[in-house]
Design an enzyme around this catalytic site. Structure first.
Site, mmCIF file in Angstrom:
data_model
loop_
_atom_site.group_PDB
_atom_site.id
_atom_site.type_symbol
_atom_site.label_atom_id
_atom_site.label_comp_id
_atom_site.label_asym_id
_atom_site.label_seq_id
_atom_site.Cartn_x
_atom_site.Cartn_y
_atom_site.Cartn_z
ATOM 1 N N ARG A 1 12.002 -5.807 5.106
ATOM 2 C CA ARG A 1 11.800 -4.413 4.470
ATOM 3 C C ARG A 1 12.616 -3.462 5.477
ATOM 4 N NH1 ARG A 1 5.603 -2.272 5.131
ATOM 5 N NH2 ARG A 1 5.844 -2.541 7.440
ATOM 6 N N LYS B 1 0.806 -1.275 0.187
ATOM 7 C CA LYS B 1 0.075 0.046 0.063
ATOM 8 C C LYS B 1 0.864 1.295 -0.012
ATOM 9 C CE LYS B 1 -2.216 -0.943 4.135
ATOM 10 N NZ LYS B 1 -1.339 -2.101 4.129
ATOM 11 N N ARG C 1 0.362 -9.064 14.074
ATOM 12 C CA ARG C 1 -0.266 -7.730 13.241
ATOM 13 C C ARG C 1 -1.194 -8.437 12.182
ATOM 14 N NH1 ARG C 1 4.978 -5.192 10.984
ATOM 15 N NH2 ARG C 1 3.584 -3.745 9.703
ATOM 16 N N ARG D 1 -9.368 0.772 9.633
ATOM 17 C CA ARG D 1 -8.786 -0.398 10.024
ATOM 18 C C ARG D 1 -9.517 -1.257 10.726
ATOM 19 N NH1 ARG D 1 -3.036 0.368 9.642
ATOM 20 N NH2 ARG D 1 -1.785 -1.440 10.138
ATOM 21 N N ARG E 1 11.736 -1.228 10.990
ATOM 22 C CA ARG E 1 10.736 -0.777 11.845
ATOM 23 C C ARG E 1 10.624 -1.657 13.154
ATOM 24 N NH1 ARG E 1 5.212 0.519 8.486
ATOM 25 N NH2 ARG E 1 4.483 -0.842 10.427
HETATM 26 P P1 AMP Z 1 1.244 0.541 9.523
HETATM 27 O O1 AMP Z 1 2.309 1.541 9.288
HETATM 28 O O2 AMP Z 1 -0.059 0.944 8.778
HETATM 29 O O3 AMP Z 1 1.499 -0.832 9.516
HETATM 30 O O4 AMP Z 1 0.829 0.586 11.013
HETATM 31 C C1 AMP Z 1 1.587 0.379 12.493
HETATM 32 C C2 AMP Z 1 1.082 0.385 13.510
HETATM 33 O O5 AMP Z 1 0.168 1.612 13.895
HETATM 34 C C3 AMP Z 1 -0.374 -0.661 13.631
HETATM 35 O O6 AMP Z 1 0.300 -1.942 13.785
HETATM 36 C C4 AMP Z 1 -0.987 -0.193 14.720
HETATM 37 O O7 AMP Z 1 -0.555 -0.237 15.670
HETATM 38 C C5 AMP Z 1 -1.062 1.211 14.434
HETATM 39 N N1 AMP Z 1 -2.036 1.882 13.445
HETATM 40 C C6 AMP Z 1 -2.022 2.399 12.178
HETATM 41 N N2 AMP Z 1 -3.079 2.871 11.756
HETATM 42 C C7 AMP Z 1 -4.014 2.418 12.695
HETATM 43 C C8 AMP Z 1 -5.312 2.707 12.831
HETATM 44 N N3 AMP Z 1 -6.014 2.890 11.714
HETATM 45 N N4 AMP Z 1 -6.052 2.253 13.734
HETATM 46 C C9 AMP Z 1 -5.433 1.467 14.908
HETATM 47 N N5 AMP Z 1 -4.123 1.687 15.040
HETATM 48 C C10 AMP Z 1 -3.382 1.800 13.702
#
Ligand code: AMP
Length: 210
Positions: free
Chosen positions: A121, A20, A165, A87, A154
């Site tokens: 990554r 994405k 996740r 989400r 990360r």
């Molecule tokens: P991402 O970079 O999208 O993989 O997000 C990393 C982490 O941020 C996720 O595993 C969640 O802990 C938190 N996070 C990101 N977006 C959301 C969301 N819309 N709702 C809740 N937690 C989020």
């Protein structure tokens, strides 16, 4: 009193590591809003919001809605691309009162492939450019091609957290596929396709209105 036009939004949903962010970087004309990037920036700055969500993120758990909604709203502009939001169905319901969603792209990919993708990554801590040590390595080892900053891994890209996740994705986020399918605005993408082909499909769907 005149009602303001709501932002026009494109939404990307899909499991972690499905590409994405890579596609969002390529799409012009929309402001890219990644909730993950916004939250990591809060952690880096050491704000109260960052401190309160750090542990959840490092465990691969969901950050509470109450913390996310005002953060995301403060980044709204007329044309937005939402990556990582919504989400959950509750977030999708909140969002539909705030923005006009013209398209939702679902990045469909075999979840088993993703663990390897994510452990390899690396990201640029400055410009957020995403690399993969196997599929898309930087020219100079561990250094961003665009801004020459050292690449980082990360904190939530280790195997145990990745598996958590994925579980959270399946239980909380996957129901959004049906939610948006019923609204007639969902496009399924084969996220295993090469990135150039995917970028063209996304671009044509948005701009050629096919
Ligand atoms: P991402 O970079 O999208 O993989 O997000 C990393 C982490 O941020 C996720 O595993 C969640 O802990 C938190 N996070 C990101 N977006 C959301 C969301 N819309 N709702 C809740 N937690 C989020």
């Amino acid at each position: 009193m005149r009602k303001e036009t709501p932002p026009n939004a494109i939404v990307f949903i899909g499991p972690p590591g499905s590409g994405k962010g890579t596609q969002a970087e390529r799409l012009k004309g929309y402001q890219h809003i990644s909730t993950g990037d916004l939250l990591r920036a809060e952690i880096q700055k050491g704000t109260p919001l960052g401190l309160s969500c750090k542990e959840k993120i490092e465990k691969g758990e969901m950050v509470p809605d109450s913390l996310i909604s005002s953060l995301i709203e403060s980044h709204f502009s007329p044309q937005i691309l939402l990556d990582g939001y919504p989400r959950t169905v509750a977030q999708a319901e909140w969002l539909q009162d705030k923005v006009h969603i013209s398209q939702v792209f679902f990045f469909d990919v075999d979840v088993d492939q993703l663990v390897e993708r994510l452990t390899n990554r690396r990201v640029c801590s400055t410009c957020k450019c995403v690399y993969n040590l196997v599929f898309k390595p930087p020219v100079k080892p561990f250094t961003c091609d665009k801004c020459d900053t050292p690449l980082i891994q990360r904190a939530d890209d280790n195997e145990q957290v990745i598996r958590n996740r994925m579980r959270v994705y399946q239980s909380e986020t996957a129901p959004l596929i049906d939610f948006y399918k019923k609204k007639g605005i969902l496009t399924r993408l084969d996220a295993g396709n090469n990135p150039d082909a995917l970028a063209k499909i996304i671009h044509d769907k948005i701009f050629k209105k096919s």
